[in-house]
Write a protein that holds these residues in place. Sequence first.
Motif, mmCIF file in Angstrom:
data_model
loop_
_atom_site.group_PDB
_atom_site.id
_atom_site.type_symbol
_atom_site.label_atom_id
_atom_site.label_comp_id
_atom_site.label_asym_id
_atom_site.label_seq_id
_atom_site.Cartn_x
_atom_site.Cartn_y
_atom_site.Cartn_z
ATOM 1 N N GLU A 199 15.198 10.100 -2.045
ATOM 2 C CA GLU A 199 16.022 10.666 -3.111
ATOM 3 C C GLU A 199 16.097 12.185 -3.039
ATOM 4 N N GLN A 200 15.339 12.785 -2.123
ATOM 5 C CA GLN A 200 15.431 14.241 -1.905
ATOM 6 C C GLN A 200 16.851 14.557 -1.433
ATOM 7 N N HIS A 201 17.422 15.613 -1.932
ATOM 8 C CA HIS A 201 18.807 15.938 -1.604
ATOM 9 C C HIS A 201 18.922 16.791 -0.354
ATOM 10 N N PHE A 202 20.076 16.715 0.286
ATOM 11 C CA PHE A 202 20.360 17.565 1.434
ATOM 12 C C PHE A 202 20.248 19.026 1.020
ATOM 13 N N ARG A 203 20.006 19.897 1.975
ATOM 14 C CA ARG A 203 19.786 21.308 1.686
ATOM 15 C C ARG A 203 21.067 22.134 1.688
ATOM 16 N N TYR A 204 22.033 21.785 2.499
ATOM 17 C CA TYR A 204 23.236 22.595 2.623
ATOM 18 C C TYR A 204 24.086 22.459 1.366
#
Length: 103
Positions: free
Chosen positions: A72-77
């Motif tokens: 569930e961690q989101h993408f960084r860009y």
Amino acid sequence: MTADHSSWTFLTHHARVLVEIAKDPGIRLRDIAVGIGITERAVQGIVRDLYQAGYLTRDRVGRRNHYSLNLEQHFRYPTEAGMPVRLLIDLFAEHDLPDGDTQ
């Protein structure tokens, strides 16, 4: 890769390492390196990056590590920041993952 093709790819090494761990949470870093064509030292650095950013945790099981992903961690860009990495894993991992936060 042949001389006719450019050497760039759509997925980064970080994405490829994450997918390999999703496929096999007990995979050895040297096996990831061989599988995606980079050095074991590069894989170590990528796993450290992913760990520090909260994308994975690691537990020692005997002499080996076992990895759990935070899907569930989101993408960084910024353009993808609202989407969880689960989307990438669901697309590229060859098996279904549970609905929980970790593998």
